[in-house]
Design a protein around this motif. Structure first.
Motif, PDB file in Angstrom:
ATOM      1  N   ASP A  35      -0.522 -10.035   7.810  1.00 12.02           N
ATOM      2  CA  ASP A  35      -0.242  -8.630   7.497  1.00 12.02           C
ATOM      3  C   ASP A  35       1.252  -8.377   7.312  1.00 12.02           C
ATOM      4  O   ASP A  35       1.646  -7.254   6.988  1.00 12.02           O
ATOM      5  CB  ASP A  35      -0.753  -7.720   8.615  1.00 12.02           C
ATOM      6  N   ARG A  89      -0.493   1.210   3.645  1.00 18.00           N
ATOM      7  CA  ARG A  89       0.286   1.894   4.680  1.00 18.00           C
ATOM      8  C   ARG A  89       1.201   0.874   5.372  1.00 18.00           C
ATOM      9  O   ARG A  89       0.734  -0.100   5.947  1.00 18.00           O
ATOM     10  CB  ARG A  89      -0.635   2.534   5.708  1.00 18.00           C
ATOM     11  N   THR A  97       3.578  -0.127   8.296  1.00 25.32           N
ATOM     12  CA  THR A  97       3.797   0.238   9.701  1.00 25.32           C
ATOM     13  C   THR A  97       5.200  -0.096  10.183  1.00 25.32           C
ATOM     14  O   THR A  97       5.707   0.542  11.096  1.00 25.32           O
ATOM     15  CB  THR A  97       2.779  -0.476  10.599  1.00 25.32           C
ATOM     16  N   GLN A  98       5.832  -1.086   9.568  1.00 20.81           N
ATOM     17  CA  GLN A  98       7.171  -1.473  10.000  1.00 20.81           C
ATOM     18  C   GLN A  98       7.906  -2.129   8.851  1.00 20.81           C
ATOM     19  O   GLN A  98       7.313  -2.886   8.075  1.00 20.81           O
ATOM     20  CB  GLN A  98       7.105  -2.441  11.195  1.00 20.81           C
ATOM     21  N   THR A 101       5.670  -4.998   7.230  1.00 15.15           N
ATOM     22  CA  THR A 101       4.399  -5.142   7.934  1.00 15.15           C
ATOM     23  C   THR A 101       3.459  -4.019   7.512  1.00 15.15           C
ATOM     24  O   THR A 101       3.851  -2.838   7.556  1.00 15.15           O
ATOM     25  CB  THR A 101       4.609  -5.107   9.456  1.00 15.15           C
ATOM     26  N   SER A 139      -0.570  -2.177   7.688  1.00 15.24           N
ATOM     27  CA  SER A 139      -1.562  -1.878   8.728  1.00 15.24           C
ATOM     28  C   SER A 139      -2.719  -2.877   8.690  1.00 15.24           C
ATOM     29  O   SER A 139      -3.336  -3.161   9.719  1.00 15.24           O
ATOM     30  CB  SER A 139      -2.084  -0.451   8.552  1.00 15.24           C
ATOM     31  N   THR A 140      -3.029  -3.411   7.507  1.00 16.48           N
ATOM     32  CA  THR A 140      -4.123  -4.384   7.386  1.00 16.48           C
ATOM     33  C   THR A 140      -3.656  -5.565   6.558  1.00 16.48           C
ATOM     34  O   THR A 140      -2.683  -5.476   5.787  1.00 16.48           O
ATOM     35  CB  THR A 140      -5.365  -3.743   6.730  1.00 16.48           C
ATOM     36  N   ASP A 195      -4.016  -4.877   2.689  1.00 12.61           N
ATOM     37  CA  ASP A 195      -2.888  -4.191   2.061  1.00 12.61           C
ATOM     38  C   ASP A 195      -1.742  -5.157   1.791  1.00 12.61           C
ATOM     39  O   ASP A 195      -1.086  -5.083   0.742  1.00 12.61           O
ATOM     40  CB  ASP A 195      -2.395  -3.063   2.963  1.00 12.61           C
TER      41      ASP A 195
END
Length: 309
Positions: free
Chosen positions: A10, A35, A37-38, A57, A59-60, A63
């Motif tokens: 991810d 999305r 996340t980082q 990074t 979310s999944t 992605d």
């Protein structure tokens, strides 16, 4: 394929970033694919400038895979991105271009650099840390010396301030005492400051003395002056610190004619009692041997031994 490689699909490793790329712009570039996340871009330790690679990074893992496939052969701020998964076989997962060095060439480069630089990295960090500690210790010593100097200056200023405060209080008391005093004229013609109650005592005694006189005697100014002088002399004998005239004056010594200095009341007693005053004026005395020596006027008649002979 290892478990570590499967668990970290991810996160993408992005290289060849432009110098003006920030974490916000990099995040906005990848957000259309999923999305985020980082997002982080490491910075150099010495200069603080961003490096040419970063980590994104999602979310999944889907992605991340979608972003990896969609950004194939795309430019970002004028540079072609090199994107792989953050962990695993980067050579296998590279989607654009080829690695600059193969695994074999990288290992050779590392072994060559170690042979050229035999000093381990941890020893270099220890020496730098030791230098920093020495600098900090030296700065602490300088600050301690400055603090001691400032403390001493503060103590000196505090002591001077206390002395000034004591002097101020003393002058304030003297001023208040001076304001509360009144002036009287002494029989000798001089003036003196006394307290109001001390002046009132003289006035009360003077009025009491006048009340004992007859009407004809009250008209005699000479008698009134003598009465007032007598009252002052009586009070001067009982309260010398208050009513004595301490004005300094010059007078002529009767025996030798030299001029001396004394207080007014003392001069009056000398003249009244005809006391002999020892003259301390230095005069030249010719000794029998012919030499001259400085002696006091009152001791000129005494036998003197010549120090030269």
């Amino acid at each position: 394929m290892s478990d570590r490689y499967q668990e970290n699909r991810d996160t993408l490793f992005v290289r060849n970033l432009a110098s003006e790329v920030t974490e916000e712009t990099l995040r906005s570039f990848f957000e259309p694919y999923g999305r985020v996340t980082q997002c982080s871009i490491p910075k150099e330790f010495n200069t603080g400038r961003p490096k040419s690679f970063g980590f994104v990074t999602f979310s999944t893992e889907d992605d991340a895979a979608r972003a990896l496939e969609a950004t194939d052969r795309k430019n970002f701020l004028g540079k072609s991105l090199l994107i792989t998964y953050a962990y695993g076989n980067r050579r296998k997962d590279m989607r654009y271009g080829s690695p600059k060095y193969s695994t074999r060439s990288r290992s050779r480069s590392r072994s060559w650099s170690r042979s050229r630089n035999p000093i381990p990295k941890n020893l270099t960090l220890e020496s730098e840390l030791k230098n920093w500690c020495e600098q900090v210790s030296r700065l602490n010593d300088e600050l301690h010396k400055k603090n001691l100097s400032l403390i001493k200056q503060n103590e000196d200023l505090s002591q001077e301030l206390r002395k000034a405060k004591i002097r101020k209080d003393s002058l304030k008391k003297e001023l208040e005492s001076y304001k509360s005093q009144t002036m009287i004229f002494l029989p000798c013609g001089h003036q003196k400051n006394v307290l109001p109650r001390e002046k009132n005592l003289i006035d009360d005694l003077y009025e009491l003395g006048i009340s004992k006189l007859t009407p004809e005697e009250r008209m005699n100014e000479t008698l009134l002056r003598q009465l007032k002088s007598k009252i002052f002399y009586i009070m001067e004998g009982k309260f010398p610190n208050i009513y004595k005239c301490k004005q300094k004056e010059n007078f002529i010594i009767g025996t030798c004619g030299h001029i001396a200095q004394a207080e007014c009341w003392d001069i009056r007693n000398i003249k009244k009692n005809q006391k002999k005053v020892a003259c301390t004026e230095l005069v030249d005395k010719i000794l029998p041997c012919g030499h001259t020596e400085k002696v006091e006027c009152s001791k000129i008649s005494e036998l003197t031994i010549c120090k030269i002979c």
